[in-house]
Structure formats: structure tokens, C-alpha cells
Write a protein that holds these residues in place. Structure first.
Motif, short mmCIF file in Angstrom:
data_model
loop_
_atom_site.label_atom_id
_atom_site.label_comp_id
_atom_site.label_asym_id
_atom_site.label_seq_id
_atom_site.Cartn_x
_atom_site.Cartn_y
_atom_site.Cartn_z
N THR A 209 6.63 4.89 11.41
CA THR A 209 6.08 4.36 10.16
C THR A 209 4.59 4.63 10.10
N GLU B 157 0.85 4.20 9.11
CA GLU B 157 0.01 3.06 8.76
C GLU B 157 -0.70 3.32 7.44
N THR B 158 -0.56 2.40 6.52
CA THR B 158 -1.23 2.52 5.24
C THR B 158 -2.71 2.23 5.42
N PRO C 292 -6.26 -1.41 2.07
CA PRO C 292 -6.63 -1.38 0.64
C PRO C 292 -7.96 -2.06 0.38
#
Length: 179
Positions: A86, A88-89, A92
């Protein structure tokens, strides 16, 4: 699930370990990270066992309290593989004590006080940069320390570049905030 839980799963991928050995392995592999507390290790193992990601492999008593070795289950291995795959975003929001202090300094201090804070912070960052550079130059430095130092150096360099730009803008930022 927390990053610490995934790290414990990864450490168990090599074979069963006691909680004490997991903590030692964590601190060895992540030498520049915040050390893992024993209480956190055992609490995390309890949650991982509850969720079927680890299981008790054996319990022994060698002149003291029971010592339980934990092993990764097939479900735990799959969870670890999914976590690794997955991406990592990127965050934000910018959340940093350094940023917060600079903004607060601009809100409550005059431009010279804000510059003074930034200058002092730059000195501290530069000193840490020198320490880590010396660590990297030492041929006896273990590889996990080198990887952690590279990570920290990159972040320190970015902070220093940001502070240099912000120092150039202090007067304009202060005027904008107070107008």
C-alpha cells in the motif's frame, strides 16, 4: 493498525520471538527512532493475537516468569504484505512544531524576534546536520544507522531551505498578518 504493529509483524516474519527480543530487534533496526516501550510491545502483541495475526508459539519458564514466543500467522503475513504494497499517501496537511512556532512568532512577536527564533532554530538544525554527517563518515557506523541518518539529513536539509526562504520573507509575512 499502527506502524508499530506492522513493524512487529515484520520482525516476526524471520521466526518466533519473545516480547523482549522484539523490543531489542526494533531498537536495533530503528536505532534513531523513538525506542519502543516494553508495555507497547506486549499491548500490541495482545491486539495482534486477538486479531489472529500472531499466535503463541511456545511458553517457557527459565527461572523466572513465563516467557512466551510469538509467531506470525498466515493471516499476519498477508496483512504485512498488504501493508507493504500500500502506497503511503502524502500528508494532506502540514503538521509541524517548527511551522507552528514560526507562525506563532509572526503573530505575537515583532519581525526581529521572529528572525531571532528562526536563526536559533537554523543553528540547532545545522548542528544536528553536522552530527549526522560525522556519523555517516564513520566506517564503523552500522547500516541501520546510516539509513536513519540519510532520512534525517534529507529532512533537516529541507527544513533549512524552508527556514532560509522564510527568513527572507519575515517582514512581508509579519506585515501581512498584522494588516
Amino acid at each position: 493498525m499502527s506502524t508499530a504493529a506492522h513493524v512487529l509483524l515484520a520482525l516476526l516474519a524471520a521466526g518466533p520471538l519473545h516480547g523482549y527480543d522484539l523490543k531489542k530487534a526494533h531498537d536495533l533496526r530503528f536505532p534513531r527512532a523513538k525506542p519502543l516501550a516494553f508495555g507497547q510491545v506486549y499491548a500490541t502483541l495482545g491486539r495482534l493475537e486477538r486479531d489472529g495475526l500472531v499466535e503463541q508459539a511456545e511458553t517457557s519458564r527459565e527461572g523466572g516468569p513465563d516467557r512466551t514466543r510469538y509467531a506470525l500467522t498466515a493471516t499476519g503475513r498477508q496483512e504485512l504484505e498488504t501493508w507493504l504494497a500500500t502506497v503511503e499517501t502524502p500528508a494532506p496537511y502540514v503538521a509541524s512544531d517548527l511551522l507552528a512556532k514560526v507562525v506563532v512568532a509572526l503573530l505575537v512577536a515583532d519581525p526581529e524576534q521572529a528572525r531571532g527564533y528562526l536563526t536559533a532554530q537554523r543553528r540547532a538544525h545545522s548542528e544536528r546536520l553536522r552530527e549526522l554527517t560525522a556519523l555517516k563518515a564513520d566506517p564503523a557506523t552500522p547500516l541501520p544507522d546510516l539509513v536513519a541518518a540519510d532520512f534525517a539529513l534529507t529532512h533537516l536539509d529541507a527544513d533549512l531551505r524552508w527556514m532560509r526562504t522564510t527568513l527572507e520573507r519575515v517582514a512581508d509575512l509579519h506585515q501581512e498578518i498584522h494588516s
